[in-house]
Design an enzyme around this catalytic site. Structure first.
Site, PDB file in Angstrom:
ATOM      1  N   LYS A  54       0.846  -1.204   0.000  1.00  0.00           N
ATOM      2  CA  LYS A  54       0.000   0.000   0.000  1.00  0.00           C
ATOM      3  C   LYS A  54       0.879   1.251   0.000  1.00  0.00           C
ATOM      4  O   LYS A  54       0.626   2.201  -0.749  1.00  0.00           O
ATOM      5  CB  LYS A  54      -0.918  -0.001   1.231  1.00  0.00           C
ATOM      6  CG  LYS A  54      -2.083  -0.951   1.074  1.00  0.00           C
ATOM      7  CD  LYS A  54      -2.830  -1.203   2.362  1.00  0.00           C
ATOM      8  CE  LYS A  54      -3.848  -2.315   2.126  1.00  0.00           C
ATOM      9  NZ  LYS A  54      -4.494  -2.796   3.343  1.00  0.00           N
ATOM     10  N   GLN A  98      -5.044  -1.550   9.383  1.00  0.00           N
ATOM     11  CA  GLN A  98      -4.871  -2.891   8.807  1.00  0.00           C
ATOM     12  C   GLN A  98      -5.528  -3.936   9.722  1.00  0.00           C
ATOM     13  O   GLN A  98      -5.224  -4.010  10.916  1.00  0.00           O
ATOM     14  CB  GLN A  98      -3.370  -3.174   8.634  1.00  0.00           C
ATOM     15  CG  GLN A  98      -3.060  -4.473   7.923  1.00  0.00           C
ATOM     16  CD  GLN A  98      -3.547  -4.499   6.473  1.00  0.00           C
ATOM     17  OE1 GLN A  98      -3.410  -3.535   5.738  1.00  0.00           O
ATOM     18  NE2 GLN A  98      -4.143  -5.601   6.086  1.00  0.00           N
ATOM     19  N   ASP A 121     -11.513   2.419   3.792  1.00  0.00           N
ATOM     20  CA  ASP A 121     -11.844   0.995   3.757  1.00  0.00           C
ATOM     21  C   ASP A 121     -13.362   0.802   3.638  1.00  0.00           C
ATOM     22  O   ASP A 121     -13.831  -0.306   3.401  1.00  0.00           O
ATOM     23  CB  ASP A 121     -11.352   0.318   5.046  1.00  0.00           C
ATOM     24  CG  ASP A 121     -10.359  -0.795   4.775  1.00  0.00           C
ATOM     25  OD1 ASP A 121     -10.146  -1.120   3.590  1.00  0.00           O
ATOM     26  OD2 ASP A 121      -9.812  -1.342   5.750  1.00  0.00           O
TER      27      ASP A 121
END
Ligand code: NDP
Length: 295
Positions: A54, A98, A121
């Site tokens: 990422k 994460q 997200d």
């Protein structure tokens, strides 16, 4: 006839190229550099790999990348304090924590603490609710990638019969909402569904997000259907070497029946990070009141 392969490598590279072009334009026209903050708690090896990828791709797209690492035994309050700081930081337009978090941390509370405007997200209940209501929402990245892949094969999904196997908040449920937005007719199946093979055989579009290696067999697929395999399962290699990655679909069988299919690896997985970049540019534009970017 063997199915066309929907190549995640090519499609994600094109998408990242479009994101980079939008980033260049936003910087030039408005002096804004979209910024993504990634929070990694602990040192899970798979999470480390994702976070590194990422970071690299965010920088390659011309965006600012901020990495925050916390020890696995961090207190929930300390993690929440970091989120609050990132929520206030004007250089940060996207926040990603994460997952999965180490034991002892409440991921629902952490996700809920992220400002919905920066929730790249798309897991905050505000974004999930907005998506279900047909409003502007930041959408989970993997389902977004699945739709882009399906639309490589079919310019319009309108009226098509789609089945989504799996009903997680991360993949299955948001994918259903996105398919409804595309005017597909959607069946959502799960571990209690009856006669899953028969349900799958009715579908023009099969989305597999189960987490069971090669569960969906070739003879479950309607001839010519498009198959999007979200599954990423590590299985021991038969020769004792490195673990093998396989999807939720029995690829070798399904490619003989399907019209188009995504491989694993090299399919949906590559789209997920590209869609994270898309969401970060969308978030930065929305936060600054700019029109939606062309990605
Ligand atoms: P979850 O474990 O959260 O959900 C799995 C879903 O599959 C559940 O809804 C479950 O049903 C259903 N299921 C389990 N067994 C069966 C069965 N025998 N028949 C029918 N349905 C079943 O997984 P995720 O949604 O998070 O992930 C799914 C897969 O996608 C995994 O392989 C994961 O690694 C992969 N993944 C890939 C990503 C990518 O970037 N490509 C990103 C995210 C995930 P029930 O609700 O009834 O328990």
């Amino acid at each position: 006839m063997t199915a066309r392969i929907i190549d995640g490598k090519i499609i994600s590279a094109e998408l990242r190229g479009r994101v980079a072009a939008e980033v260049t334009r936003i910087k030039a026209d408005h002096g804004i550099t979209p910024g993504l903050a990634v929070v990694l708690v602990g040192s899970d090896p798979a999470s480390e790999v994702y976070v590194r990828s990422k970071h690299k791709q965010t920088q390659e797209a011309g965006m600012a990348s901020f990495e925050h690492r916390l020890p696995a035994d961090v207190a929930q309050a300390e993690l929440l304090a970091l989120i609050a700081k990132l929520n206030r930081d004007p250089a940060v337009h996207g926040i990603l924590v994460q997952l999965p978090l180490p034991k002892g941390l409440d991921s629902n509370a952490v996700i809920a603490a992220i400002d919905p405007a920066k929730d790249v997200d798309g897991l905050n209940p505000v974004n999930a609710g907005r998506l279900a209501s047909g409003l502007f929402a930041l959408t989970p990245c993997t389902p977004l990638g699945c739709i882009i892949m399906a639309k490589q094969v079919h310019a319009s999904l309108e009226g098509m019969n789609a089945i989504v196997v799996g009903r997680s908040n991360l993949v299955g449920k948001p994918l259903v909402q996105l398919l409804l937005n595309e005017n597909a007719t959607v069946t959502i199946a799960h571990s209690r569904s009856r006669d899953l093979p028969a349900l799958c055989r009715q579908a023009d579009l099969v989305f597999a997000a189960v987490g069971k290696p090669e569960m969906i067999r070739g003879d479950w697929i309607k001839p010519g259907a498009t198959v999007i395999d979200v599954g990423i399962n590590r299985t021991p290699s038969p020769d004792g070497g490195k673990d093998k990655l396989v999807g939720d679909v029995a690829f070798a069988e399904a490619r003989e029946i399907a019209g188009a299919i995504t491989p694993v690896p090299g399919g949906v997985g590559l789209m997920t990070v590209a869609c994270l970049l898309v969401n970060t540019v969308r978030a930065a534009s929305a936060i600054h009141g700019l029109p939606a970017p062309a990605v």
